[in-house]
Design an enzyme around this catalytic site. Structure first.
Site, PDB file in Angstrom:
ATOM      1  CB  SER A  51      46.289 -30.433  11.370  1.00 16.94           C
ATOM      2  OG  SER A  51      46.758 -29.495  10.426  1.00 16.94           O
ATOM      3  CG  HIS A  67      43.261 -33.225   9.340  1.00 12.79           C
ATOM      4  ND1 HIS A  67      41.954 -33.521   9.001  1.00 12.79           N
ATOM      5  CD2 HIS A  67      43.423 -31.898   9.064  1.00 12.79           C
ATOM      6  CE1 HIS A  67      41.357 -32.429   8.557  1.00 12.79           C
ATOM      7  NE2 HIS A  67      42.230 -31.428   8.572  1.00 12.79           N
ATOM      8  CG  ASP A 109      44.840 -29.183   6.986  1.00  7.21           C
ATOM      9  OD1 ASP A 109      43.599 -29.331   6.967  1.00  7.21           O
ATOM     10  OD2 ASP A 109      45.522 -29.256   8.020  1.00  7.21           O
ATOM     11  CG  HIS A 152      40.402 -30.422   5.535  1.00  7.19           C
ATOM     12  ND1 HIS A 152      40.546 -29.503   6.554  1.00  7.19           N
ATOM     13  CD2 HIS A 152      39.256 -30.082   4.878  1.00  7.19           C
ATOM     14  CE1 HIS A 152      39.543 -28.643   6.500  1.00  7.19           C
ATOM     15  NE2 HIS A 152      38.755 -28.967   5.495  1.00  7.19           N
ATOM     16  CG  MET A 175      40.266 -26.743   3.240  1.00  2.19           C
ATOM     17  SD  MET A 175      41.268 -26.108   4.580  1.00  2.19           S
ATOM     18  CE  MET A 175      42.482 -27.425   4.696  1.00  2.19           C
ATOM     19  N   GLY A 196      46.234 -22.403  13.866  1.00  6.87           N
ATOM     20  CA  GLY A 196      46.454 -21.469  14.977  1.00  6.87           C
ATOM     21  C   GLY A 196      45.364 -20.448  15.204  1.00  6.87           C
ATOM     22  CG  ASP A 214      40.359 -29.058  10.908  1.00 10.34           C
ATOM     23  OD1 ASP A 214      41.292 -28.630  11.607  1.00 10.34           O
ATOM     24  OD2 ASP A 214      40.436 -29.166   9.661  1.00 10.34           O
TER      25      ASP A 214
HETATM   26  C1  DX5 Z   1      42.608 -25.026   8.923  1.00  9.07           C
HETATM   27  C2  DX5 Z   1      42.968 -26.474   8.805  1.00  9.07           C
HETATM   28  C3  DX5 Z   1      43.264 -27.115  10.086  1.00  9.07           C
HETATM   29  C4  DX5 Z   1      44.409 -26.521  10.866  1.00  9.07           C
HETATM   30  C5  DX5 Z   1      44.190 -26.826  12.310  1.00  9.07           C
HETATM   31  O1  DX5 Z   1      42.046 -24.587   7.758  1.00  9.07           O
HETATM   32  O2  DX5 Z   1      41.911 -27.176   8.203  1.00  9.07           O
HETATM   33  O3  DX5 Z   1      43.417 -28.522   9.939  1.00  9.07           O
HETATM   34  O4  DX5 Z   1      45.676 -26.968  10.491  1.00  9.07           O
HETATM   35  O5  DX5 Z   1      45.159 -26.215  13.058  1.00  9.07           O
HETATM   36  P1  DX5 Z   1      44.875 -25.694  14.541  1.00  9.07           P
HETATM   37  O6  DX5 Z   1      44.557 -26.892  15.371  1.00  9.07           O
HETATM   38  O7  DX5 Z   1      46.153 -25.038  14.919  1.00  9.07           O
HETATM   39  O8  DX5 Z   1      43.725 -24.732  14.463  1.00  9.07           O
HETATM   40 ZN    ZN Z   2      41.999 -29.342   8.265  1.00 10.09          ZN
END
Ligand code: DX5
Ligand code: ZN
Length: 228
Positions: free
Chosen positions: A10, A35, A37, A70, A72, A149, A175
Site C-alpha cells: 500500500s 494496493h 487506497d 481499495h 473507502m 501505520g 489489510d
Molecule cells: C488503511 C488502508 C491500508 C493502509 C495499510 O485504511 O486501507 O491499506 O495503507 O497500511 P499499514 O500496513 O501501514 O497498516
Molecule cells: Zn487499504
C-alpha cells in the site's frame, strides 16, 4: 488449490509527492500487485486521491502492474466507470457502503474489472458470505480503515479462518498493520493476498520484507494442503 500468495504494497505510507516512482520501486522490489487506497473524507476521516491520479500512475508504470483499488468511499457506484477507464484492474468496495451489492458487483464486472468486497472490523463475515460466490476477493480489514501505520487487530483472524474453510479457493486479503511480526497469524488463518503499507514502504530493504511475507504465506498454504 487455485489461489497463490501475493503481496501488494500500500503506497499510502510513501512520499505522496513521488507516487509514480514509489509504485515503480515497489514493483522492482518484487511486489505482486499494488494496493491503492482511495478515501473520500466521508466513509473514512481522511482524503487521498481519485481516478485522475490512478490514470497518471497507470501511464507511469505501464500496462502490467495489477491495481487493486481499495475504495473507502461512501458512494462506490459513482467511481466504477472512471476507475475502469483510468486503468484499475480490481475494484474493492466496502459492504457497509451499499444496499445493493449485487448490482454493484454486476456493474464492476461489466466494466471489465475484478471484484473485491471489503468488510470493516465491526462487520461480520456472515454478512459477506452471501456474496462470496460472486466475487474474486474478500478483504478482511485488520484495522479501522482510514490511516496507515495502525496496530494489527488479531481478533479479525477468525473471520479469515472461517472464510478459508467455507470458500477454499477464494482470494482472501488482509489489510492493516500487516508486516513481518503479524504475517504468520494472517498466513495461518488462510489469507493469501497481503497488503502491507508502512512495514514494506518504510523498510530499508523492501525486497526482503516482500520475500519474507510471501514465503510465510506459501509455507502456511503448503502446510494446509498437507493437513488435508
Ligand atoms: C488503511 C488502508 C491500508 C493502509 C495499510 O485504511 O486501507 O491499506 O495503507 O497500511 P499499514 O500496513 O501501514 O497498516
Ligand atoms: Zn487499504
Amino acid at each position: 488449490m487455485s489461489y497463490s500468495a501475493k503481496i501488494g504494497p500500500s503506497i499510502l505510507s510513501s512520499d505522496l509527492a513521488c507516487l509514480g516512482s514509489e509504485c515503480v520501486r515497489m514493483m522492482e522490489c518484487g511486489a505482486d500487485y499494488l494496493h491503492l487506497d482511495v478515501m473520500d473524507g466521508h466513509f473514512v476521516p481522511n482524503i487521498t486521491f481519485g481516478h485522475p491520479m490512478v490514470e497518471c500512475l497507470r501511464n507511469c508504470v505501464g500496462p502490467d502492474p495489477f491495481f487493486d483499488m481499495h475504495m473507502m468511499v461512501s458512494r462506490p457506484e459513482q467511481w466504477v466507470k472512471p476507475m475502469a477507464a483510468a486503468g484499475a484492474n480490481q475494484y474493492t468496495f466496502h459492504l457497509e457502503t451499499t444496499t445493493n451489492a449485487g448490482n454493484l458487483i454486476k456493474e464492476i464486472r461489466e466494466s471489465g474489472m475484478k471484484v473485491g468486497l471489503a468488510i470493516k472490523p465491526g462487520t461480520t463475515v456472515e454478512e459477506l458470505a452471501p456474496w462470496a460466490g460472486q466475487i474474486d476477493m474478500a478483504l478482511v480489514m485488520t484495522v479501522e480503515p482510514g490511516f496507515g501505520g495502525q496496530k494489527f487487530m488479531e481478533d479479525m483472524m477468525p473471520k479469515v479462518s472461517w472464510l478459508r474453510s467455507q470458500f477454499p479457493s477464494l482470494d482472501i486479503e488482509v489489510d492493516g498493520g500487516v508486516g513481518p511480526s503479524t504475517i504468520h497469524k494472517c498466513a495461518e488463518a488462510g489469507a493469501n493476498m497481503i497488503v502491507s503499507g508502512s512495514a514494506v514502504v518504510s523498510s530499508d530493504d523492501p525486497r526482503s520484507v516482500i520475500t519474507m511475507l510471501r514465503t510465510a504465506v506459501s509455507e502456511a498454504m503448503q502446510k494446509r494442503s498437507l493437513d488435508r
